[in-house]
Design a protein around this motif. Structure first.
Motif: not given
Length: 581
Positions: A56, A134, A139
């Motif tokens: 993320g 995310f 990601t």
């Protein structure tokens, strides 16, 4: 070996070395402001190391925890960095992160959403609140796809499979670079008014790494160092707690922190949830250095698996939830015959991220060499002694935008300095010489010895005797590298590895020297002979080039955080891990 074909010369206003998120975001900012730029990548366009970042990207949006704010994000970053971060860098990052995330959202990145449609955010290690946005567990790949598409709409030009070997610096000013086309073997000279280094880190210097073996070999740091720029905080290398153990060809590849962020638990071979011993409050989501050292300790004390690893288990979560939040992990382990919805993953620490790197002014991206800039993991300052998970991706887009904007605003004031033909010929002749070298040691032999040396002597746990041994062995490798056996043209992996060796040896020396100088344990730098943090060492260590390959070590004090951030630090926010139980 025959001499090289004729030199190709390319002219551009701004040359960007590195085609990952940092380089692309810089190019987008320049293109939007009408500046001619050219992006160079060592691999096919879009195939950058950014795509391996899974878990993320941070921003204090407050989607789930409205009490979060940028000052607390900054406090978490300073605390994780053990207060040797660059204060300006941290505050710029955390202030501007929300704007950059909303920008990505507008550009079409497919962030996971809450039930009410806002950008979802997950827990990540050492963060006080849920602030990690995310796209499942891919990601970085989604970020790269979004930036590539945006750059294409702006017609940003690029060259792929292009290796830069040297920067051209004339009278203290960067005027371009020299490299070679990896497909044709033709040497290429680039004439530019500004040069941006955005070529990643140096974790491939270690035996087990989350990088591909031919990526993150310290190219960026060595280019800058040879050009006269200091490298700082090189002793701080982050070892991610959870890398793959098998298959052998994937050993060290990342098992994303998102597994632990979604509630994954660590067990030793005896079935103990051992983080209760090391961090009863934050458990598996304590700082990466804490968790990595805990795993190392469990293995050293005989409680690891037969592969010197531990077990990471997410199977207590609902199957559908695991498939939704961790689809890539489900798929990758299924290929090994492991169903992570029902059984644990075997994991061990892996060299993952370089906190140290090129010194820059973060308000501009400028290095100490006029016209030379740097962005992303190749720089130093944002992360201090250890990087907060989720901060690497956001660093690329925040400082890519800042650097691109500064260059666009100042480029017209810079007089053009033509590329030195003499320097270009000198660097191309050096390429020819390396390709023709008939010595004793292959590049692959040097690389293998170096990676073993760095893992054994500058790895998760260090001490003076081991570091001195490592430096001695490095000097022997440096001597051996003067007798390389290449005998290959520029289109071969053998020749690429020979160029990588040049960079790796320089970067390795700065890590070892910095680690030997810092007589304390702080963040990712853990010395068994100096196990405590020393307040007197709240300083940065610089490796300063002295010319002809020499380096000096210098020390300077860090800047203090601003008053609002210091107040957030004093508030002592902390993740309550047991929200996940």
């Amino acid at each position: 070996m025959a001499t090289s074909p004729p030199i190709e010369t390319v002219t551009t206003d701004v040359l960007i070395i590195g085609a990952g998120a940092a380089g692309l975001r810089t190019s987008i900012e320049l293109a939007e402001k009408g500046i001619d730029c050219l992006v160079l990548g060592k691999r096919d366009h879009g195939d950058a190391h950014t795509i391996w970042a899974a878990g993320g990207i941070n921003a204090s949006l407050g989607s789930l925890d409205p009490e979060d704010r940028w000052e607390i994000h900054a406090a978490d970053t300073f605390n994780e960095g053990h207060l040797v971060n660059d204060a300006t860098a941290v505050e710029l990052l955390c202030q501007r992160a929300p704007e950059r995330i909303r920008e990505l959202d507008a550009w079409g990145i497919d962030f996971n959403r809450t039930d009410d449609g806002t950008i979802n955010q997950r827990y990540f290690g050492a963060q006080s609140f849920r602030r990690t946005c995310f796209v499942g567990d891919r990601t970085g790949k989604a970020l790269m796809e979004t930036l590539v598409q945006k750059a294409m709409t702006l017609n940003v030009p690029y060259r792929q499979n292009l290796y830069i070997t040297d920067l051209v610096v004339d009278d203290g000013r960067a005027t371009g670079a020299v490299g070679f086309d990896m497909e044709t073997g033709r040497p290429v000279a680039f004439d530019a008014d500004a040069v941006v280094i955005a070529a990643g880190g140096h974790t491939s210097l270690f035996r087990r790494s989350s990088s591909r073996p031919d990526e993150n070999t310290g190219d960026a740091q060595a280019l800058a160092f040879r050009a006269g720029v200091s490298l700082r905080d090189m002793e701080f290398v982050q070892f991610h707690p959870t890398g793959k153990v098998h298959p052998e060809e994937e050993a060290g590849h990342l098992v994303t922190e998102a597994v632990r962020g979604e509630g994954g638990r660590l067990y030793n071979a005896e079935g103990e949830r051992f983080m209760e011993r090391y961090s009863p409050n934050q458990m598996e989501l304590d700082a990466r250095d804490v968790v990595a050292r805990a795993i190392e300790q469990e293995v050293r004390e005989g409680r690891g698996t037969e592969n010197d690893a531990v077990l990471l288990d997410i199977s207590h979560r609902d199957d559908a939830y695991i498939h939704e939040r961790l689809p890539r992990m489900v798929e990758e382990f299924a290929e090994q015959g492991v169903d992570i919805t029902k059984e644990p993953m075997e994991v061990a620490p892996t060299a993952h991220y370089a906190m140290g790197g090129i010194e820059v002014n973060f308000e501009t991206g400028q290095t100490a060499v006029d016209g030379l800039y740097a962005v992303g993991e190749c720089t130093t300052g944002v992360h201090g002694a250890n990087r907060l998970g989720g901060n690497s991706l956001v660093e690329t887009i925040v400082f890519g935008q800042i650097t691109g904007q500064h260059i666009a605003e100042t480029l017209s004031t810079r007089p053009h300095t033509p590329l030195s033909e003499a320097q270009v010929r000198e660097y191309v002749a050096a390429q020819d010489h390396l390709a023709a070298s008939e010595g004793t040691h292959t590049p692959e032999e040097i690389m293998t010895h170096l990676r073993n040396l760095m893992w054994d002597h500058a790895g998760i746990l260090r001490n003076e005797d081991s570091l001195l041994t490592g430096l001695h062995q490095l000097q022997q490798l440096q001597e051996a590298a003067r007798d390389l056996d290449v005998q290959a043209d520029r289109t071969t992996l053998r020749y690429e590895n020979a160029q990588n060796v040049r960079s790796m040896l320089i970067t390795a020396e700065t890590i070892l020297r910095g680690a030997l100088e810092r007589t304390e344990s702080r963040g990712a730098h853990a010395r068994t002979d100096y196990p405590d943090k020393d307040p007197a060492w709240k300083q940065n260590i610089r490796c300063v080039p002295t010319g002809n390959g020499g380096m000096d070590v210098a020390i300077h004090a860090v800047d203090a955080p601003s008053a609002p951030v210091q107040r957030a630090i004093d508030e002592e926010h902390e993740l309550d891990y047991h929200h996940l139980e």
